[in-house]
Design an enzyme around this catalytic site. Sequence first.
Site, PDB file in Angstrom:
ATOM      1  CB  ALA A  37       4.409   5.946   4.851  1.00 27.79           C
ATOM      2  CD  GLN A  38       7.020   3.195  -0.904  1.00 32.26           C
ATOM      3  OE1 GLN A  38       6.509   4.179  -1.622  1.00 32.26           O
ATOM      4  NE2 GLN A  38       7.703   2.068  -1.400  1.00 32.26           N
ATOM      5  CB  VAL A  39       2.659  -0.592   4.128  1.00 33.30           C
ATOM      6  CG1 VAL A  39       2.980  -1.691   5.120  1.00 33.30           C
ATOM      7  CG2 VAL A  39       2.134   0.624   4.849  1.00 33.30           C
ATOM      8  CB  ALA A  46      -0.913  -0.064   1.302  1.00 29.43           C
ATOM      9  CB  SER A  47       2.006   3.741  -1.673  1.00 29.81           C
ATOM     10  OG  SER A  47       1.279   3.298  -2.802  1.00 29.81           O
ATOM     11  CB  ALA A  48      -1.616   6.468   1.735  1.00 26.05           C
ATOM     12  CB  SER A  49      -1.012  10.988   2.059  1.00 22.61           C
ATOM     13  OG  SER A  49      -1.420  10.804   3.238  1.00 22.61           O
ATOM     14  CE  LYS A  93       2.092   5.078   8.196  1.00 17.37           C
ATOM     15  NZ  LYS A  93       1.031   5.452   9.154  1.00 17.37           N
ATOM     16  CG  ASP A 109      -6.949   9.669   8.284  1.00 22.34           C
ATOM     17  OD1 ASP A 109      -7.805  10.238   7.597  1.00 22.34           O
ATOM     18  OD2 ASP A 109      -5.530   9.552   7.895  1.00 22.34           O
TER      19      ASP A 109
END
Lengths: 362, 421
Positions: free
Chosen positions: B127-129, B122-125, B143, B276
């Site tokens: 960081a990525q995991v 996963a990758s978001a605003s 993360k 969140d």
Amino acid sequence: MSVATESAPDRLTFTPQELLESGSYEEPLIAGGVRCHGGFDSTGAYRSPRMVHRGPAIDAWKSQLARDGHGLIEISKALMPPQYPNVDQAKLLLRNGVRDPIVRALTIISIVEGFGAVIRDVKVPDLGEWVVESVEGTALAHLDKGLFEAHARDESGYREEGGHKQMWEAARDTALENPKIPGDVLMRMMGGGGGGQRGKAERPFPQLDPTLERMLTMMARVCIVEVFAEGTFDWGERVLSDGEVSAAPDAAGGMVRNIRADENPHVEYLRTGLSEMRARTIRTVDGKTIAGETVIDGLLHGMLHEMTRSRPRDQREDLRESLGEAMKVASNPKALLEEFDALESVWTPPETTGFEPSTEAA
Amino acid sequence: MRRTGTVTRLGIYLYLLYKVPAWKRKLLRQPEHTDEELRPLHDRAANAILAAATSMRGVMIKMCQAMATRADVFPPEFVERLKECHDSVPPKPWPVVKAALERELGQPIDAVFSEFSETPIASASLAQVHIARLKSGREVAVKVQYPDIEDIFRTDLRNMERGVRAYEWFDPQPLPLLPLIKELTEHVGYEIDFRREARSGARVREMFAKNPRIWIPEVLEEHSTGRILVMEKVSGIKITEKAQLLEHGIDPEDVVQDLMSVYVQMILGAGFFQADPHPGNLMVTPDGRLIVLDFGLSKELPEGFGMGLFELMFSMMTFNEASMMRAFKELGFASKTGDDGTFLLIARRMISRSDSGAFEGEFTEEMTDELFDAIREDPVVDVPSDFVLVGRVFSFLSGIAHTLGGRANVLQAMGAGGSRG
């Protein structure tokens, strides 16, 4: 002025507006600066709200039931679990400055009273479809036509008037002089993060229409809780009206007495409705029938058996969890705990509930 | 400068994308576009926003995440396209991530991990995991914060502040946007501090330790830093994937109720919550347990706030306007004129929402919106910022409930289920 006797004695049918009618009072009830329901007549006696027609209506339905040769269900007072801490223990804590457990208990009582308002959301099915005999002119026929709504308004207040929730808060705040509310009250109410039960419990009578079964289950549970609440009111009145631990014994004790008076019609309409159903025959979803007695007694027995065991245990465990911490404010917590434990009363639930099932489905 | 230019270009593109066809129709005296005719425009606009957000990252991704949860406000094309921002932002290349990891660890990756997947899950605003295995053999999720993210956020926020100040200078009656920027800056500060996130997660994990239906992954603090979180590996179905939930025999109604219970307990009960709850942070295990991830934006509420909020919601659901007015004051709402009439009007408006005479325990998306509309339309009321954040959380939750087609009974979540009536 008395406001509770304006309906003709033999009338059995009422409009929702009538069942919600309070009439007028000489003086309103103001509790802790909040305008509450009910009020005082010219003699200074407290009059409960929404009783102009509701009181006579309940009496009339009870009389009709008796004329038809049926009795009213009676939940024995012997089944009522004692409050924990008991009156002496509660007073001991307050005398020693240990207020949190009592403030927490009173706050939870006020919130639970307010939650009583969810009864207005109970769905009432078409009883003509599911009950063999007519329900015309009964409490059952008025559940969603004023009775549930009146009950809800009594508990949580309505519009500009406070209800029992606000009255309990006022009793707590006047007696204990606006105490600080422990921060964990709501978390404990919500199960302390433990999750509680998930929605779909096993159905005791799956052969019934689910809406009817839910309604009867709710009525039976609330009826038991209301009967058991008598013990809570007695506890509250005795603790809060003791001048040694209460800053306003007359006002706070009187407030609990007012709430107690308001609760009486709740027990009475619920046990009348349950008794009416008990005297009838219920159609099942597969086209058969079952005696109302089997259903009502089965529900009451199951709940009473469980609640007489779980309630005292849960209350005790809940208090003991934080008692040690709360007692730290006392000058000698160890001695206080010993004294507290010495005042504990032992209670064993009766073996029988009085509703042991005896009849199978017809 | 480059980031400011990208936003400006995007703004002009979106403006012209909608306005030029509209002007054309006006000139030719044709009727306005129908919803159906606007769909290709929405598609192009959503693609442009997503492209800008994924190239810029930072605050733009945060904004897209919020837009993707508001099916009630934005067209379906936006919601569908922008939900990629929840967990599918294009990742940073492996060499960049590896360098960041080793810098944080102070040693080579293989000194700590026996396996490390180079492709993120996963990758978001922020960081990525990645999935990895510790030397001990334990499988973990790692993360990793994007190396330049702190600067990007600070630049974006600074640009936004400049923009708002310019707007305030031009507009004689400007909207109060600076407090929002201040709040966003505060939240970004929370989110980029992974040690804070670890502490917050541990606190919520402890809160629900006795609840077998809630799973908060454990953070392995000995391997974590301010920019890396090494966590217990969890896997599950994304909360909004209704079809997958049903395939596993999970009733979406149960999921909605668990979700509502968790948030009601955190916010009202504990006064500390993960703020969140977008769908990228919520999963359900195949046996129905709710997983809550990402405690970067966790918030401590002031003492007594939870009780005040409880009173507000409860009074709204039980039609008690006098209690509702008291709750507004307890929560810190202030009328600039000192006139209680404002609160009374809001209370009456909220209470009269129910045509059926019953809320049935449901604190709906519409109620949240109605409340904010009522507050917005009355300029004399100051709204506590914590209330805005909580409102946003309930709005997210309502959006998820809406997607799952379930109803959340707030009264039941508060503990009313069968307690008295």
